[in-house]
Write a protein that holds these residues in place. Sequence first.
Motif, mmCIF file in Angstrom:
data_model
loop_
_atom_site.group_PDB
_atom_site.id
_atom_site.type_symbol
_atom_site.label_atom_id
_atom_site.label_comp_id
_atom_site.label_asym_id
_atom_site.label_seq_id
_atom_site.Cartn_x
_atom_site.Cartn_y
_atom_site.Cartn_z
ATOM 1 N N GLU A 228 0.842 -1.206 0.000
ATOM 2 C CA GLU A 228 0.000 0.000 0.000
ATOM 3 C C GLU A 228 0.870 1.247 0.000
ATOM 4 O O GLU A 228 0.538 2.239 -0.652
ATOM 5 N N ARG B 34 1.974 1.920 -3.477
ATOM 6 C CA ARG B 34 0.861 2.458 -4.245
ATOM 7 C C ARG B 34 0.664 3.945 -3.938
ATOM 8 O O ARG B 34 0.451 4.759 -4.840
ATOM 9 N N GLN C 198 3.365 5.925 -5.591
ATOM 10 C CA GLN C 198 3.132 5.976 -7.031
ATOM 11 C C GLN C 198 2.071 7.024 -7.379
ATOM 12 O O GLN C 198 2.252 7.837 -8.298
ATOM 13 N N TYR D 21 -8.737 8.426 -3.013
ATOM 14 C CA TYR D 21 -7.822 7.475 -2.376
ATOM 15 C C TYR D 21 -7.075 8.143 -1.222
ATOM 16 O O TYR D 21 -6.895 7.542 -0.155
ATOM 17 N N ALA E 167 -7.391 -0.980 -1.974
ATOM 18 C CA ALA E 167 -6.692 -1.783 -2.982
ATOM 19 C C ALA E 167 -7.318 -1.590 -4.355
ATOM 20 O O ALA E 167 -6.617 -1.408 -5.362
ATOM 21 N N LYS F 91 -5.607 0.966 -7.347
ATOM 22 C CA LYS F 91 -5.263 0.412 -8.664
ATOM 23 C C LYS F 91 -5.953 1.197 -9.782
ATOM 24 O O LYS F 91 -5.342 1.517 -10.803
ATOM 25 N N GLU F 92 -7.225 1.521 -9.573
ATOM 26 C CA GLU F 92 -7.988 2.267 -10.579
ATOM 27 C C GLU F 92 -7.417 3.679 -10.760
ATOM 28 O O GLU F 92 -7.253 4.154 -11.892
ATOM 29 N N ALA G 42 -4.354 4.742 -10.076
ATOM 30 C CA ALA G 42 -3.012 4.694 -10.681
ATOM 31 C C ALA G 42 -3.090 4.481 -12.183
ATOM 32 O O ALA G 42 -2.363 5.127 -12.960
ATOM 33 N N ALA G 43 -3.990 3.581 -12.617
ATOM 34 C CA ALA G 43 -4.138 3.327 -14.054
ATOM 35 C C ALA G 43 -4.656 4.565 -14.776
ATOM 36 O O ALA G 43 -4.173 4.923 -15.863
#
Length: 356
Positions: free
Chosen positions: A51, A54, A57, A165, A213, A217-218, A220-221
Amino acid sequence: MDALRKQASKLRDQVAKQQQVIWMFEMQAVIKQFSGTGYESSDVMVIDEVEMQRHQQLEKLYRSTRSGKDFQKDIVRAAETFTAIGYKHIEAGTKFSEDCCKYGVENIDDEILAKAASIYGDALKHVEKEQEDLNKLLFGQILEPLRAMIVGAPLEDARHLAQRYSRMRQEAETQATEVSRRQARVREAPIPENVAKLHAAESRMQELKANMAVLGKEAAAALAAVESQQQRLTFQRLVAMVEGETTYHERVAAILRQVESEMVSEKQRKESAPPVLPPNHHPEKMKYFLAEAMHAFDAASEKELSLAVGDYVVVRKVSPSGWSEGECRGKAGWFPSEFVEKRERIPTTNGAAEIY
Protein backbone atom coordinates in the motif's frame (compact mmCIF):
# COMPACT_ATOMS: atom_id res chain seq x y z
CA MET A 1 -8.45 60.77 33.34
CA ASP A 2 -4.94 59.69 32.44
CA ALA A 3 -5.55 56.36 34.14
CA LEU A 4 -8.74 55.88 32.15
CA ARG A 5 -6.94 56.70 28.91
CA LYS A 6 -4.18 54.19 29.70
CA GLN A 7 -6.76 51.55 30.57
CA ALA A 8 -8.68 52.24 27.34
CA SER A 9 -5.48 52.08 25.29
CA LYS A 10 -4.52 48.81 26.95
CA LEU A 11 -7.98 47.41 26.25
CA ARG A 12 -7.74 48.40 22.59
CA ASP A 13 -4.37 46.66 22.27
CA GLN A 14 -5.79 43.50 23.82
CA VAL A 15 -8.78 43.53 21.47
CA ALA A 16 -6.48 44.07 18.48
CA LYS A 17 -4.28 41.14 19.53
CA GLN A 18 -7.32 38.92 20.00
CA GLN A 19 -8.65 39.87 16.58
CA GLN A 20 -5.23 39.12 15.06
CA VAL A 21 -5.19 35.68 16.71
CA ILE A 22 -8.72 34.98 15.48
CA TRP A 23 -7.73 36.06 11.97
CA MET A 24 -4.69 33.75 12.03
CA PHE A 25 -6.84 30.81 13.10
CA GLU A 26 -9.34 31.58 10.33
CA MET A 27 -6.56 31.78 7.74
CA GLN A 28 -5.12 28.46 8.91
CA ALA A 29 -8.57 26.91 8.61
CA VAL A 30 -8.94 28.24 5.07
CA ILE A 31 -5.46 27.02 4.11
CA LYS A 32 -6.19 23.61 5.60
CA GLN A 33 -9.50 23.46 3.74
CA PHE A 34 -7.93 24.23 0.37
CA SER A 35 -4.86 22.09 0.94
CA GLY A 36 -7.14 19.15 1.52
CA THR A 37 -8.41 19.30 -2.05
CA GLY A 38 -5.16 17.83 -3.43
CA TYR A 39 -3.26 14.62 -2.80
CA GLU A 40 -1.92 14.56 0.76
CA SER A 41 1.73 13.60 1.14
CA SER A 42 2.51 11.17 3.98
CA ASP A 43 5.38 8.90 4.97
CA VAL A 44 3.26 6.85 7.38
CA MET A 45 2.75 3.17 6.51
CA VAL A 46 -0.98 2.71 7.04
CA ILE A 47 -1.43 -0.95 6.04
CA ASP A 48 1.64 -2.61 4.50
CA GLU A 49 4.58 -2.08 2.13
CA VAL A 50 2.44 -2.74 -0.97
CA GLU A 51 0.00 0.00 0.00
CA MET A 52 2.90 2.36 0.74
CA GLN A 53 4.29 1.82 -2.75
CA ARG A 54 0.86 2.46 -4.25
CA HIS A 55 0.59 5.68 -2.25
CA GLN A 56 4.01 6.87 -3.43
CA GLN A 57 3.13 5.98 -7.03
CA LEU A 58 -0.10 7.99 -6.86
CA GLU A 59 1.65 10.92 -5.23
CA LYS A 60 4.26 10.97 -8.01
CA LEU A 61 1.63 10.69 -10.77
CA TYR A 62 -0.49 13.39 -9.16
CA ARG A 63 2.46 15.81 -9.03
CA SER A 64 3.46 14.91 -12.60
CA THR A 65 -0.01 15.54 -14.07
CA ARG A 66 -0.33 18.78 -12.13
CA SER A 67 3.05 19.94 -13.44
CA GLY A 68 2.06 18.88 -16.97
CA LYS A 69 -1.20 20.81 -16.69
CA ASP A 70 0.63 23.91 -15.49
CA PHE A 71 3.06 23.68 -18.41
CA GLN A 72 0.16 23.35 -20.84
CA LYS A 73 -1.28 26.54 -19.33
CA ASP A 74 2.10 28.23 -19.88
CA ILE A 75 2.04 27.26 -23.56
CA VAL A 76 -1.55 28.48 -23.90
CA ARG A 77 -0.68 31.84 -22.35
CA ALA A 78 2.32 32.22 -24.67
CA ALA A 79 0.28 31.28 -27.75
CA GLU A 80 -2.46 33.73 -26.73
CA THR A 81 0.14 36.49 -26.38
CA PHE A 82 1.75 35.62 -29.73
CA THR A 83 -1.69 35.68 -31.37
CA ALA A 84 -2.57 39.06 -29.86
CA ILE A 85 0.77 40.50 -31.01
CA GLY A 86 0.19 38.91 -34.43
CA TYR A 87 -3.13 40.71 -34.87
CA LYS A 88 -1.46 43.99 -33.88
CA HIS A 89 1.27 43.24 -36.44
CA ILE A 90 -1.36 42.62 -39.14
CA GLU A 91 -3.15 45.86 -38.29
CA ALA A 92 0.03 47.95 -38.37
CA GLY A 93 1.42 46.17 -41.44
CA THR A 94 -1.81 46.62 -43.41
CA LYS A 95 -1.86 50.34 -42.65
CA PHE A 96 1.80 50.73 -43.61
CA SER A 97 1.24 48.77 -46.82
CA GLU A 98 -1.52 51.19 -47.80
CA ASP A 99 0.72 54.16 -47.00
CA CYS A 100 3.58 52.77 -49.11
CA CYS A 101 1.33 52.06 -52.11
CA LYS A 102 -0.27 55.51 -51.80
CA TYR A 103 3.15 57.18 -51.82
CA GLY A 104 4.18 55.15 -54.86
CA VAL A 105 1.09 56.27 -56.80
CA GLU A 106 1.22 59.92 -55.77
CA ASN A 107 4.97 60.46 -56.33
CA ILE A 108 5.63 58.99 -59.75
CA ASP A 109 8.21 61.68 -60.55
CA ASP A 110 10.46 60.37 -57.77
CA GLU A 111 10.94 57.15 -59.68
CA ILE A 112 13.41 55.24 -57.48
CA LEU A 113 11.79 55.91 -54.09
CA ALA A 114 8.23 55.66 -55.41
CA LYS A 115 8.96 52.31 -57.02
CA ALA A 116 10.65 51.04 -53.84
CA ALA A 117 7.65 52.12 -51.75
CA SER A 118 5.27 50.33 -54.10
CA ILE A 119 7.37 47.16 -54.05
CA TYR A 120 7.50 47.14 -50.25
CA GLY A 121 3.79 47.95 -49.93
CA ASP A 122 2.86 44.98 -52.12
CA ALA A 123 5.25 42.71 -50.20
CA LEU A 124 3.74 43.68 -46.84
CA LYS A 125 0.43 42.24 -47.99
CA HIS A 126 2.13 38.85 -48.35
CA VAL A 127 3.89 39.26 -44.99
CA GLU A 128 0.59 39.93 -43.22
CA LYS A 129 -0.93 36.91 -44.97
CA GLU A 130 1.85 34.77 -43.48
CA GLN A 131 1.15 36.32 -40.04
CA GLU A 132 -2.53 35.50 -40.42
CA ASP A 133 -1.68 31.89 -41.30
CA LEU A 134 0.54 31.67 -38.20
CA ASN A 135 -2.28 33.00 -36.00
CA LYS A 136 -4.65 30.39 -37.43
CA LEU A 137 -2.10 27.66 -36.70
CA LEU A 138 -1.61 28.87 -33.13
CA PHE A 139 -5.35 28.88 -32.54
CA GLY A 140 -6.28 25.65 -34.30
CA GLN A 141 -3.27 23.45 -33.54
CA ILE A 142 -2.04 24.82 -30.20
CA LEU A 143 -4.70 26.67 -28.23
CA GLU A 144 -7.77 24.53 -28.90
CA PRO A 145 -6.22 21.07 -28.24
CA LEU A 146 -4.40 22.18 -25.08
CA ARG A 147 -7.38 24.05 -23.65
CA ALA A 148 -9.55 20.99 -24.26
CA MET A 149 -7.15 18.74 -22.33
CA ILE A 150 -6.63 21.21 -19.48
CA VAL A 151 -10.35 21.25 -18.67
CA GLY A 152 -11.06 17.78 -20.03
CA ALA A 153 -12.90 15.05 -18.10
CA PRO A 154 -10.15 12.36 -18.20
CA LEU A 155 -7.67 14.51 -16.28
CA GLU A 156 -10.19 15.71 -13.72
CA ASP A 157 -11.68 12.24 -13.24
CA ALA A 158 -8.25 10.67 -12.68
CA ARG A 159 -7.26 13.35 -10.20
CA HIS A 160 -10.57 12.97 -8.35
CA LEU A 161 -9.89 9.23 -8.01
CA ALA A 162 -6.47 10.01 -6.51
CA GLN A 163 -8.03 12.52 -4.12
CA ARG A 164 -10.62 9.94 -3.03
CA TYR A 165 -7.82 7.47 -2.38
CA SER A 166 -5.95 10.12 -0.38
CA ARG A 167 -9.01 10.81 1.78
CA MET A 168 -9.64 7.09 2.25
CA ARG A 169 -6.01 6.63 3.26
CA GLN A 170 -6.34 9.37 5.85
CA GLU A 171 -9.44 7.64 7.15
CA ALA A 172 -7.57 4.32 7.27
CA GLU A 173 -4.74 6.00 9.17
CA THR A 174 -7.27 7.27 11.72
CA GLN A 175 -8.95 3.86 11.81
CA ALA A 176 -5.62 2.12 12.45
CA THR A 177 -5.15 4.36 15.45
CA GLU A 178 -8.67 3.43 16.60
CA VAL A 179 -7.91 -0.30 16.26
CA SER A 180 -4.74 0.12 18.34
CA ARG A 181 -6.73 2.00 20.98
CA ARG A 182 -9.43 -0.69 21.09
CA GLN A 183 -6.81 -3.42 21.34
CA ALA A 184 -5.28 -1.67 24.34
CA ARG A 185 -8.70 -1.30 25.93
CA VAL A 186 -9.39 -5.03 25.51
CA ARG A 187 -6.05 -5.89 27.06
CA GLU A 188 -6.95 -3.68 30.02
CA ALA A 189 -10.55 -4.88 30.31
CA PRO A 190 -11.46 -7.87 28.10
CA ILE A 191 -15.16 -7.41 28.58
CA PRO A 192 -17.65 -8.30 25.78
CA GLU A 193 -18.40 -4.65 25.07
CA ASN A 194 -14.76 -3.77 24.46
CA VAL A 195 -14.23 -6.94 22.38
CA ALA A 196 -17.27 -6.11 20.23
CA LYS A 197 -15.99 -2.58 19.63
CA LEU A 198 -12.57 -3.97 18.69
CA HIS A 199 -14.13 -6.37 16.19
CA ALA A 200 -16.15 -3.51 14.68
CA ALA A 201 -13.02 -1.37 14.35
CA GLU A 202 -11.06 -4.24 12.78
CA SER A 203 -13.94 -4.98 10.42
CA ARG A 204 -14.02 -1.36 9.30
CA MET A 205 -10.25 -1.46 8.84
CA GLN A 206 -10.49 -4.53 6.61
CA GLU A 207 -13.22 -2.86 4.59
CA LEU A 208 -11.07 0.23 4.09
CA LYS A 209 -8.10 -1.96 3.14
CA ALA A 210 -10.12 -3.77 0.46
CA ASN A 211 -11.59 -0.55 -0.92
CA MET A 212 -8.17 1.10 -0.99
CA ALA A 213 -6.69 -1.78 -2.98
CA VAL A 214 -9.38 -1.44 -5.68
CA LEU A 215 -9.45 2.35 -5.72
CA GLY A 216 -5.65 2.69 -5.66
CA LYS A 217 -5.26 0.41 -8.66
CA GLU A 218 -7.99 2.27 -10.58
CA ALA A 219 -6.58 5.70 -9.73
CA ALA A 220 -3.01 4.69 -10.68
CA ALA A 221 -4.14 3.33 -14.05
CA ALA A 222 -6.21 6.45 -14.80
CA LEU A 223 -3.43 8.86 -13.82
CA ALA A 224 -0.79 6.91 -15.75
CA ALA A 225 -2.97 7.00 -18.89
CA VAL A 226 -3.59 10.72 -18.50
CA GLU A 227 0.10 11.40 -17.88
CA SER A 228 1.07 9.56 -21.06
CA GLN A 229 -1.57 11.35 -23.14
CA GLN A 230 -0.67 14.66 -21.55
CA GLN A 231 3.03 14.37 -22.36
CA ARG A 232 2.36 13.09 -25.87
CA LEU A 233 -0.10 15.87 -26.73
CA THR A 234 2.06 18.60 -25.15
CA PHE A 235 5.12 17.43 -27.07
CA GLN A 236 3.20 17.31 -30.36
CA ARG A 237 1.74 20.79 -29.85
CA LEU A 238 5.13 22.20 -28.86
CA VAL A 239 6.71 20.76 -32.02
CA ALA A 240 3.83 22.14 -34.12
CA MET A 241 4.38 25.54 -32.54
CA VAL A 242 8.10 25.49 -33.38
CA GLU A 243 7.44 24.28 -36.93
CA GLY A 244 4.79 26.95 -37.46
CA GLU A 245 7.07 29.74 -36.27
CA THR A 246 9.97 28.38 -38.34
CA THR A 247 7.85 28.29 -41.50
CA TYR A 248 6.54 31.80 -40.82
CA HIS A 249 9.98 33.31 -40.31
CA GLU A 250 11.46 31.50 -43.32
CA ARG A 251 8.68 32.67 -45.64
CA VAL A 252 8.79 36.24 -44.34
CA ALA A 253 12.58 36.26 -44.73
CA ALA A 254 12.22 35.04 -48.33
CA ILE A 255 9.68 37.77 -49.07
CA LEU A 256 11.88 40.48 -47.59
CA ARG A 257 14.98 39.21 -49.41
CA GLN A 258 13.04 39.38 -52.68
CA VAL A 259 11.89 42.91 -51.83
CA GLU A 260 15.44 44.03 -51.13
CA SER A 261 16.67 42.47 -54.36
CA GLU A 262 13.94 44.17 -56.40
CA MET A 263 14.59 47.55 -54.74
CA VAL A 264 18.33 47.41 -55.41
CA SER A 265 17.88 46.13 -58.97
CA GLU A 266 15.34 48.82 -59.75
CA LYS A 267 17.67 51.52 -58.40
CA GLN A 268 20.61 50.19 -60.41
CA ARG A 269 18.48 49.93 -63.54
CA LYS A 270 17.22 53.48 -63.21
CA GLU A 271 20.70 54.88 -62.56
CA SER A 272 22.32 52.95 -65.43
CA ALA A 273 19.56 53.38 -68.02
CA PRO A 274 20.37 55.56 -71.08
CA PRO A 275 18.93 59.07 -70.92
CA VAL A 276 15.56 59.73 -72.48
CA LEU A 277 15.64 62.95 -74.48
CA PRO A 278 12.40 64.81 -75.15
CA PRO A 279 11.17 64.77 -78.78
CA ASN A 280 11.72 68.50 -79.25
CA HIS A 281 15.30 68.34 -77.98
CA HIS A 282 17.70 69.30 -80.75
CA PRO A 283 21.30 70.03 -79.88
CA GLU A 284 22.69 73.08 -81.57
CA LYS A 285 25.54 71.18 -83.17
CA MET A 286 26.99 67.77 -82.39
CA LYS A 287 30.40 66.72 -83.68
CA TYR A 288 30.55 63.02 -84.53
CA PHE A 289 33.68 61.03 -83.79
CA LEU A 290 34.99 57.51 -84.16
CA ALA A 291 35.48 55.18 -81.18
CA GLU A 292 36.67 51.59 -80.69
CA ALA A 293 34.93 49.17 -78.32
CA MET A 294 37.38 48.12 -75.60
CA HIS A 295 34.83 45.96 -73.72
CA ALA A 296 31.93 43.84 -74.90
CA PHE A 297 28.44 45.14 -74.12
CA ASP A 298 25.15 43.25 -74.46
CA ALA A 299 22.10 45.39 -75.08
CA ALA A 300 19.32 44.93 -72.51
CA SER A 301 16.66 46.75 -74.51
CA GLU A 302 15.87 47.97 -78.01
CA LYS A 303 17.27 51.39 -77.11
CA GLU A 304 20.73 49.98 -76.40
CA LEU A 305 23.48 48.92 -78.84
CA SER A 306 25.42 45.68 -78.48
CA LEU A 307 29.19 45.90 -78.95
CA ALA A 308 31.98 43.38 -79.38
CA VAL A 309 35.61 44.08 -78.53
CA GLY A 310 37.26 45.77 -81.54
CA ASP A 311 34.04 47.15 -83.05
CA TYR A 312 34.24 50.71 -84.39
CA VAL A 313 31.36 53.01 -83.53
CA VAL A 314 30.35 56.35 -84.90
CA VAL A 315 29.52 58.25 -81.71
CA ARG A 316 26.79 60.83 -82.26
CA LYS A 317 25.80 61.84 -78.72
CA VAL A 318 27.53 61.77 -75.31
CA SER A 319 25.36 62.14 -72.20
CA PRO A 320 26.62 63.39 -68.80
CA SER A 321 24.95 60.30 -67.28
CA GLY A 322 27.75 58.13 -68.66
CA TRP A 323 26.01 56.86 -71.78
CA SER A 324 26.74 57.52 -75.42
CA GLU A 325 24.63 57.05 -78.53
CA GLY A 326 26.07 55.87 -81.78
CA GLU A 327 25.94 53.53 -84.77
CA CYS A 328 27.78 50.31 -85.53
CA ARG A 329 27.23 47.68 -88.24
CA GLY A 330 24.07 49.38 -89.42
CA LYS A 331 22.46 49.52 -85.95
CA ALA A 332 22.08 52.48 -83.60
CA GLY A 333 21.57 52.73 -79.84
CA TRP A 334 23.00 53.64 -76.46
CA PHE A 335 26.01 52.07 -74.74
CA PRO A 336 28.24 52.92 -71.73
CA SER A 337 30.72 55.67 -72.63
CA GLU A 338 33.53 54.00 -70.69
CA PHE A 339 33.30 50.89 -72.86
CA VAL A 340 34.83 52.69 -75.87
CA GLU A 341 37.88 54.84 -76.64
CA LYS A 342 38.07 57.64 -79.17
CA ARG A 343 40.06 56.96 -82.37
CA GLU A 344 41.32 59.27 -85.11
CA ARG A 345 41.65 56.60 -87.78
CA ILE A 346 40.77 52.99 -88.59
CA PRO A 347 43.70 50.55 -89.17
CA THR A 348 43.62 48.66 -92.53
CA THR A 349 44.73 45.13 -93.30
CA ASN A 350 47.92 46.21 -95.27
CA GLY A 351 49.35 48.01 -92.23
CA ALA A 352 48.43 51.50 -93.40
CA ALA A 353 45.90 53.65 -91.65
CA GLU A 354 42.69 55.08 -92.99
CA ILE A 355 42.03 58.57 -91.73
CA TYR A 356 38.48 59.13 -90.66
